[in-house]
Each structure stands twice: as C-alpha cells, then as structure tokens.
Design an enzyme around this catalytic site. Structure first.
Site, PDB file in Angstrom:
ATOM      1  N   HIS A 575       0.823  -1.213   0.000  1.00 36.61           N
ATOM      2  CA  HIS A 575       0.000   0.000   0.000  1.00 36.61           C
ATOM      3  C   HIS A 575       0.858   1.264   0.000  1.00 36.61           C
ATOM      4  O   HIS A 575       0.864   2.019  -0.962  1.00 36.61           O
ATOM      5  CB  HIS A 575      -0.956  -0.023   1.204  1.00 36.61           C
ATOM      6  N   HIS A 580       1.466   4.876  -2.830  1.00 33.94           N
ATOM      7  CA  HIS A 580       1.632   6.253  -2.347  1.00 33.94           C
ATOM      8  C   HIS A 580       3.050   6.784  -2.581  1.00 33.94           C
ATOM      9  O   HIS A 580       3.244   7.821  -3.236  1.00 33.94           O
ATOM     10  CB  HIS A 580       1.296   6.322  -0.856  1.00 33.94           C
ATOM     11  N   HIS A 767      -4.502   0.650  -6.350  1.00 31.20           N
ATOM     12  CA  HIS A 767      -4.698   1.271  -5.036  1.00 31.20           C
ATOM     13  C   HIS A 767      -6.098   0.988  -4.493  1.00 31.20           C
ATOM     14  O   HIS A 767      -6.265   0.744  -3.300  1.00 31.20           O
ATOM     15  CB  HIS A 767      -4.466   2.778  -5.121  1.00 31.20           C
ATOM     16  N   ASN A 771      -7.066  -0.498  -0.775  1.00 31.95           N
ATOM     17  CA  ASN A 771      -7.465   0.513   0.210  1.00 31.95           C
ATOM     18  C   ASN A 771      -8.904   0.414   0.678  1.00 31.95           C
ATOM     19  O   ASN A 771      -9.171   0.446   1.871  1.00 31.95           O
ATOM     20  CB  ASN A 771      -7.221   1.918  -0.356  1.00 31.95           C
ATOM     21  N   ILE A 916      -6.867   8.868  -0.976  1.00 27.70           N
ATOM     22  CA  ILE A 916      -6.997   8.681   0.475  1.00 27.70           C
ATOM     23  C   ILE A 916      -5.954   7.679   0.916  1.00 27.70           C
ATOM     24  O   ILE A 916      -5.464   6.888   0.088  1.00 27.70           O
ATOM     25  CB  ILE A 916      -8.412   8.204   0.874  1.00 27.70           C
TER      26      ILE A 916
END
Length: 916
Positions: A575, A580, A767, A771, A916
């Site tokens: 993740h 990110h 993602h 997530n 997010i």
C-alpha cells in the site's frame, strides 16, 4: 469597426490547410462584406485551428490571404478593433454571510474599473486578464496581445450566492490578433480566488481549475492555456512558446527557501521529517532516501531544520503546516468528509475509555467484549415511541458510537478464523498481492546464513504430505498445487528489535497452502521463526492443522501471527510503498516537466489528484515517529525501515504492471493464446480476474491515445518534455535506484504506452483493491490483528498453564487491547471511505479538451463503456456458485474492483487517483 474584416482575417490567420468549399465561403464573405459576428469568427477559427483538411497552406501571422480573385476588393482593408466576450467562472470558499459581505465590500471599493471592464488598469486593484494569441506579431516578433481587461467583482457577487459565480469580461483585440491561445491573470486583490474556467465567445475554453494568489504573495502573472487543443513541444504555436517555458519555470522554483501554503512549486527532497530529535532520543528516525535507507523522494517543503540535527527538517506542527503546492490541496467537501470521520473517531473513544477506567483493564477477556464494539443490526427495532429516560438516551448514544459490522460478520461468529476463509482472503481479501506459487520445497531463504542462520526452512515433507489429496510433494509442485505466503525474509532481520519493544511480539512467518479441486486454498502448514540463540526457546516452529483442543488453539494463534505479518506487509509495502510513495516522484516530475498543453499531461491529470496532499498528511500522522503506523502495526518504530528494505531489494517498476506482477509471483504463466496474454494458475483469483479486465481496458485506451499523438518512434524521441519527464522521474524521484538496469526504455510509442498503462493502473485499480476494503475486510481485529502482544506459549514456560486453563482468554490477551483496537478500527473506517467529491475511473470531466479530436473522444467513450461492461461481468461472477472464492453461503461478493461507488465505506469503487 468592421466585424466582417476582423472575422475574415481572424479566421484566415490560423495555421491550417483549407478545404475548397471553405475558401469559396471566405471569398464570398469578403466580396459581399457581409457582417460576421465575433462569436462566428472564433467558432470558425477553432475549427480552422484543428481541422486537418489540406488544400491550401495559410501562414501564421498573415493579415490577409488571397483566396481567389473575388477577395481582392477587401484585401487591403486596415486592421480594426473588436470586443470578444469572455465568461469567467469563479469558485469561492464556503464562508458565512458576514465574511462574504466583507469580501464583497473590499472588492467593491478596491475595484475602479469602468463598467465595460477595460481601460487603464495599471494602478487599479482587481483581477487583470489579458489574452495572448497563438501568433507572433510580424514586426515586433512578439505574441499578439489583447488590451488588459478587469474582472468586475461587483456585478455578480451576491451575499449568500452559490459557490460558483460567472462574470462577463470584454477583451479588446484587433482583426490581426489570431487565435487566442493563452490568458494571463494578475490578482491585485487581497485574497486568493479559485479560477474554475474561462470561455471565449462560447468557442474557446480555458479549464483553469486553479487558485490564483494575490500579487503580494506571488507577483508573477498566472498563465492558462486554451484546452481546445493539446500541443507537443515541437508543435507549440509561436505565440505560446515562451509562455510554455515560463509556466514550467514557475512550477520548478529554484530549490531553495521555505514553501508557503500559497506556493505552486514542485521539487524533491528525502523523507527527513518523520522523526523529531528535539523531543528526545525516542523520536529519532532515520532519513528515508539515500544509501542507508533507499526510498522514493517526496515534495520539498523547506521547513526549518531541527535544533539538534541540521540534517533533519522540523516536523509539521501547529505553526508549520504540511506544505503541498496550492492546487494539490483538498477541496472543501473532501475536508468536511475527513473532519466528520475524525470527529466520529474521537467520539468512539469515549465509552471505551470509561469502560477501561471502570474495569481497571483494557484487555479483552471474553469474545463478547469484541462483539460489543459493533452495532447489532439484527436487533434494531423501529420504535416510534419517544423514550427520554437517561438509560435509553445513553443506550442510543452508545449504539450510535459503535462500528458497523465488517463485511465478514456473517462468517465469523467467534474469535477464531476459519481455515477456508483464511485461504480465501489470500486471493480475494484486502491483500491479494503476497500469495505466490511455491516452486521449491522446503522454501529457501535469501538472507545471509552467517547472520540469520540456516537458509533452509524447518518445514519437512512429513508436515504436509498428509494434506495433499494423495499427491507426493514433488507431484504437487509440478502440478502447481502448492502456494505460499512468505514473510520470513521481510521480518527476520527486524524480529529481535520488534520483540524488544513493549507489548509487541512477532514471528517471521511462512504459510503453505494447497489448491483444492474446488479452486480454493487450504492452509496446511505454518512456520514461525525467531532470530535467537537461546536454546530454551526454539528459533523455528512448525504448526499443522489441529488434531485436538490444544493444537486447535496453537493453530489459531499461529494464523493470527501470520495475519499480523500480512497486515503489516500490506500496509508498509503493497500500500504505502508501491502506490503512495512511488507515485509521488512521478507526480512531481509530471508537474515540473510536462506543460499543461502537453497531451500526456492532459491524459494523466485526473490520476494525480489529491495524492500529494494525502502523502503529506501521512508524513504528519501515519508514518511519523509515534504515529499511527508505528503505534499500531507489528514493526513499530522499524516500520519504514521495512519499506526501505523492500524498495531496495524487491521493488521494480518494470514488474509493477498487473500481468508482470502475476507472472513474477508465479500466479500466471505467459500464454499468447489467452485473452490477456497469460494463463492464471488459479482460475478463481478474483483480484487477478477482475483486475485483468480493467488493465486491458486501460491498456487499450492508452495505446489509442499514444498512437494518435506519437505515430512513430521519432516523435517520442524528439519530444523534449517527455524525455526530460522520464529522465527526472528516475534520476531525481528514484535517485537511489537510478542506476538499476531494469528501468524500461522510452524510445517508441509502445514503450510510452506500457509506462503510462502501469502508472494509471497503480494510481487507480491497484490502489483501490488495497485501500477501500480495509475496514470491511480488516475491521474485525481477531481475524486481522495489526500486531500481536504475546508469542505462542511453550510447554516449559509458566504461562503455558494459563494457556491450557483458558486458551480463548490467552488468545484474546495476545491481541491489541481495547483502546488500540478502537483506534485502529477508527482509522480503517476513515481511510476506507469514499468522499462525496470522488472522481471514478472513466468519469472524466475534461472531455472538452479533445472536442476537436474525435478519435480521442471515441476512445474515452469506449473506455467508459468498458467500465460498465466490467461492472456487469463482476456482478455475473459474484453470482456464479462455481466460483467458491467469491460466491457461497456467507461469502461476501468480491467488489473491490467495481469501477463505481456511492460515498462512504462501500468496499467497492475505483477512483482515478490515490485520493486517500
């Protein structure tokens, strides 16, 4: 004033080839000197700019063009002036009426423009706009400019009006002006405003979508380019070349100074701000990025250095905000959604804190202690009677503050994790990215044997032979029946440091699965490893499926430790790191090197929304010293070191695309005869099967788009912005891996399409799969604990008797305590939610950018239809009883890659970006 003369010359000044029928129309217009309104001139001019018919070449900058003999009568007409009407759309911040009135009065008394919105503005306040032509003045060799015009706030700004207002502005140009290609904006007011867009005569669009700062904050004029047409650098019209360079120069900055919240500067830095040595040694953390801890780069902020270490940047605090370029900030609806989530998280702590105080313990004693954290939806009764007793009010408040049951609520009725669900989640849970095919048995470590002990696993054939449906181990390997979750090499280098911390206990785990005839995974062995020399405690321990009550609970404890490893790897590697952290350098390079006019920038823009802001918040609250990651997950203060180790030893951009990742993990083999060019070794692998549908759709869209703008390799090679973008992305954004040989080449259209497909996949579907199911799949802590507090009991230890006496109590005491659990669940609930302003894949709001390019419009339309078909196909699969990993009694349907979603925690929806 002669509108016909302006219209004719305005149209003819665009650089393109004319169709004979158009030549006759223009000649007839000139011969008759008919009236052509400005709106018609601009509209036809747009068509002229983009049309690709080829009978007649018109030189840019020409004032008159000989179309045929009939035009000679008007050829010598002098240039005339004309007003062009522009509609300027502005979005204001949400403010109360008093503040709105104050702003309106300040702007009213500060704006001395005449009612027609133009004139001498050099000493006036307000917003000054100026049109820039695509053409160069033939004598002055500078872009043709309109007269300056002022945006008159007093005309339309009304107290209590909606957030968006539209204003009319008049631009004065002459008939030799040419096609408007850019607008410069100077904000001479005292406050920023959000410029949504500008439309010229209903034909030329400027999608600005940007905050414009007052000159006192940033004296440079803002530059906005028309979105009617994208230009490669070599195709940039003469009048826009310098502005194109100037805009990129403004965005790059000079690499020095403190970044103010109003800045728009993108630059690189290491993660030198996650620790705070000024608070003491316990808050010292290594710099992420560099030889010692390789890591992708972040956006530079220029905050002051810490007092105790000049190499470290002061962390964000109440006086030093987390800088991101102004346009990377969240919109108001997103902020409101997050604030509501944070408020709910705070309120949800109230009753557990009171419970902890009254019970004098925060340890779960019985399973009902955990179940009481969730609303009991089945017992909710519709009661129209109003009961205002304090007991009833307290119960209502308490029920309101409880959590919604997670997605697995129907299957999990105790603190134990069923084996079939344990295996299913490796394929259809929140982390379907760690499972891999086992090719060698026993598994072999890649760690240094002199440091970490024997590389051979403690697993033996006798541990698994009885669970292979009559197969030998070799036969099971050859027939692709054995799979593994292998966290041994990730955790073992850190295991002693982890176990030395308070209330953290962990193993480096391996779990072997057997692929059943039903296509499901069955766990058949778990290996738990420690790095120690104490002969009283085994360094490696193997668990197999239980045969009695004692082995049952040891097996459950072993699975909990595996899930704790899995939860940590999911968060820190798959993740944080792979989406990110690795996307931020790409975003910085995109903003610094690709002009807003560039077709690749326009393709990528929706896929970079909000990512830099959410990463800045992560540095402030999640990955910082004593932050949520450190205080919640197994690795504690060593969490980011695990990310860095994975980045150095394992991450490769060329293997980040879905097909390459599946092949790398042995979950698929190349097969050109298959639809996606590969064959899955587990047919019912929901993440892979659904993901390949989206991957293929993205790939088809990108290939069409790239081939339209880059017909051959020479265009890719000669695109200076594109080459600088890719070079900087690697050399500056991934500086620690810049010399790796595996970076893809960027030489051909296929190279570019492959790179862009991977980037869009990572920012959207990849993602989303990781997530938005975090709370639905991980919100029940016994089945997915973020950390464990006790190791397995050994027979020679005193606590073994405690375990034998009440194994469930021992199991519960191994889990995070009550307050840790509430905190973890509250965070998962926040980050699993879609905000109301979410922009989902295929729902582009900027299609007008390609209004003159029907090939591109058709490609986006086809992509949108692909997403709708994918939703229907996923629905069909979720109803197919043969697919046991996504359909069956109590099994939740796999919807994490459903393209659309409503706001909130839905366990579905694929946004365009990492938002997010």
């Amino acid at each position: 004033m002669h509108p016909s003369s302006f219209a004719i010359n305005f149209i003819c000044s665009t650089k393109r080839r004319w169709h004979p029928s158009e030549r006759r129309k223009v000649a007839a217009a000139r011969a008759r000197s008919d009236h052509i309104p400005a709106s018609t001139a601009v509209a036809v001019g747009v068509a002229a700019e983009n049309e690709k018919q080829q009978p007649l070449e018109l030189a840019a900058g020409s004032v008159d063009v000989v179309v045929d003999a009939a035009s000679e009568n008007v050829k010598q007409q002098p240039a005339v002036t004309l007003e062009l009407t522009a509609l300027v759309t502005v979005k204001r911040k949400s403010e109360n009426k008093l503040n709105t009135m104050k702003e309106m009065m300040l702007r009213r008394f500060g704006n001395y423009a005449s009612h027609n919105g133009h004139g001498d503005h050099h000493n006036h306040k307000g917003v000054v706009l100026q049109l820039v032509s695509t053409q160069i003045h033939t004598k002055e060799m500078k872009p043709n400019l309109s007269e300056e015009a002022i945006l008159d706030w007093t005309r339309n700004l009304k107290m209590g009006a909606g957030k968006t207002s539209t204003y009319e502005v008049k631009f004065v140009v002459d008939s030799n002006f040419g096609m408007p290609g850019a607008i410069t904006v100077s904000n001479r007011d005292r406050s920023e405003f959000y410029l949504d867009g500008i439309n010229i005569e209903g034909a030329i669009n400027f999608a600005c979508n940007s905050w414009v700062q007052p000159e006192c904050e940033n004296p440079a004029k803002r530059i906005f380019f028309s979105t009617n047409k994208a230009y490669l650098p070599s195709e940039t019209p003469g009048g826009l070349k310098e502005l194109r360079k100037m805009e990129l120069t403004q965005l790059r900055g000079d690499g020095t100074g403190f970044r103010k919240p109003s800045d728009r500067i993108y630059d690189y830095d290491t993660y030198n701000d996650i620790g705070n040595p000024d608070l003491g040694d316990g808050y010292i953390r290594p710099i992420l990025g560099g030889n010692k801890q390789p890591h992708p780069r972040r956006c530079r902020t220029g905050r002051p250095r810490t007092k105790t270490d000049e190499n470290l940047e002061s962390p964000v605090n109440e006086f030093l905000m987390a800088y991101v370029p102004r346009d990377e900030e969240f919109e108001e609806s997103k902020i409101e959604s997050l604030d509501l989530g944070k408020l709910k998280a705070i309120l949800r702590h109230i009753i557990p804190i009171l419970t902890t105080v009254t019970r004098n313990t925060d340890v779960f004693k019985v399973h009902s202690d955990i179940r009481d954290l969730y609303r009991d939806i089945s017992s909710v009764e519709m009661n129209t009677k109003m009961n205002l007793s304090w007991t009833n009010i307290f119960n209502k408040v308490q029920e309101f503050l409880k959590f919604d049951p997670p997605k697995l609520d129907k299957r999990i009725t105790s603190c134990c994790f069923p084996d079939d669900e344990f295996g299913r989640q490796a394929l259809a849970g929140i982390n379907p990215l760690s499972i891999q095919r086992l090719t060698t048995f026993p598994p072999v470590s890649k760690l240094n044997a002199s440091t970490y002990g024997p590389q051979e696993s403690a697993l033996k054939e006798e541990h698994i032979l009885g669970h292979l449906n009559g197969m030998s181990v070799q036969q099971a390997l050859e027939e692709n029946k054995l799979f593994i979750l292998d966290y041994h090499d990730i955790f073992l280098p850190f295991i002693n440091q982890i176990n030395a911390m308070d209330d953290l206990k962990a193993y480096a785990t391996r779990t072997i699965f057997f692929l059943t005839p039903l296509g499901t995974l069955k766990p058949i062995a778990i290996e738990l490893s420690l790095h120690q020399t104490n002969s009283n405690s085994p360094s490696r321990q193997v668990l197999t499926p239980p045969v009695d009550a004692t082995t049952f609970w040891l097996w459950e404890l072993g699975k909990a430790h595996v899930c704790s490893n899995d939860s940590c790897v999911h968060q820190l590697i798959h993740h944080w790191l792979r989406s990110h952290a690795c996307m931020e350098p790409f975003i910085i390079a995109t903003q610094r090197q690709l002009s807003a006019m560039h077709p690749i920038y326009r393709l990528l823009k929706p896929h970079i929304r909000y990512t830099m802001k959410i990463n800045a918040l992560a540095r402030q609250f999640l990955i910082n010293s004593e932050g949520i990651i450190e205080s919640t997950f197994t690795a504690g203060k060593h969490s980011m070191e695990i990310s860095c180790a994975a980045y150095q030893d394992w991450w490769r951009f060329d293997l980040e695309g879905l097909p390459a990742d599946l092949i790398r993990r042995g979950m698929a083999i190349p097969d050109p005869g298959q639809v996606h060019g590969l064959r899955l070794l587990i047919e019912d692998y929901p993440y892979a099967t659904d993901g390949l549908l989206i991957w293929t759709a993205i790939e088809r869209l990108v290939q069409t788009y790239v081939r339209y703008y880059y017909p051959d390799a020479s265009v890719v090679h000669s695109d200076t912005e594109l080459q600088a973008w890719y070079k900087e992305w690697i050399n500056s954004g991934h500086a620690d891996l810049r010399h790796a040989s595996w970076w893809p080449q960027l030489s051909t259209p296929d190279d570019l399409a492959s790179i862009l497909t991977t980037v869009i996949w990572l920012s959207s579907a990849y993602h989303a799969a990781l997530n938005y199911g975090q709370y639905p799949y991980g919100g029940y802590v016994p089945t997915r604990p973020p950390h464990m507090r006790r190791l397995l009991p050994q027979e020679h230890e005193l606590e073994y008797a405690t375990f034998i006496k009440d194994p469930e109590k021992y199991f519960l005491s191994s889990l995070p305590n009550l307050l840790e659990t509430i905190k973890y669940m509250a965070v998962l609930d926040i980050i699993s939610a879609h905000s109301p302003d979410e922009e989902y894949i295929a729902d582009r709001k900027d299609l007008s950018t390609w209004s003159a390019d029907p090939v591109i419009i058709e490609a986006f339309y086809r992509f949108s239809m692909d997403m709708r078909r994918i939703e229907k196909e996923i629905e069909r699969r979720n109803a197919d009883s043969r697919l046991r990993n996504r359909c069956g009694p109590g099994i939740p349907p796999y919807e994490l890659l459903m393209p659309s979603s409503e706001p909130g925690v839905t366990a579905r929806g694929v946004p365009n970006s990492i938002s997010i």
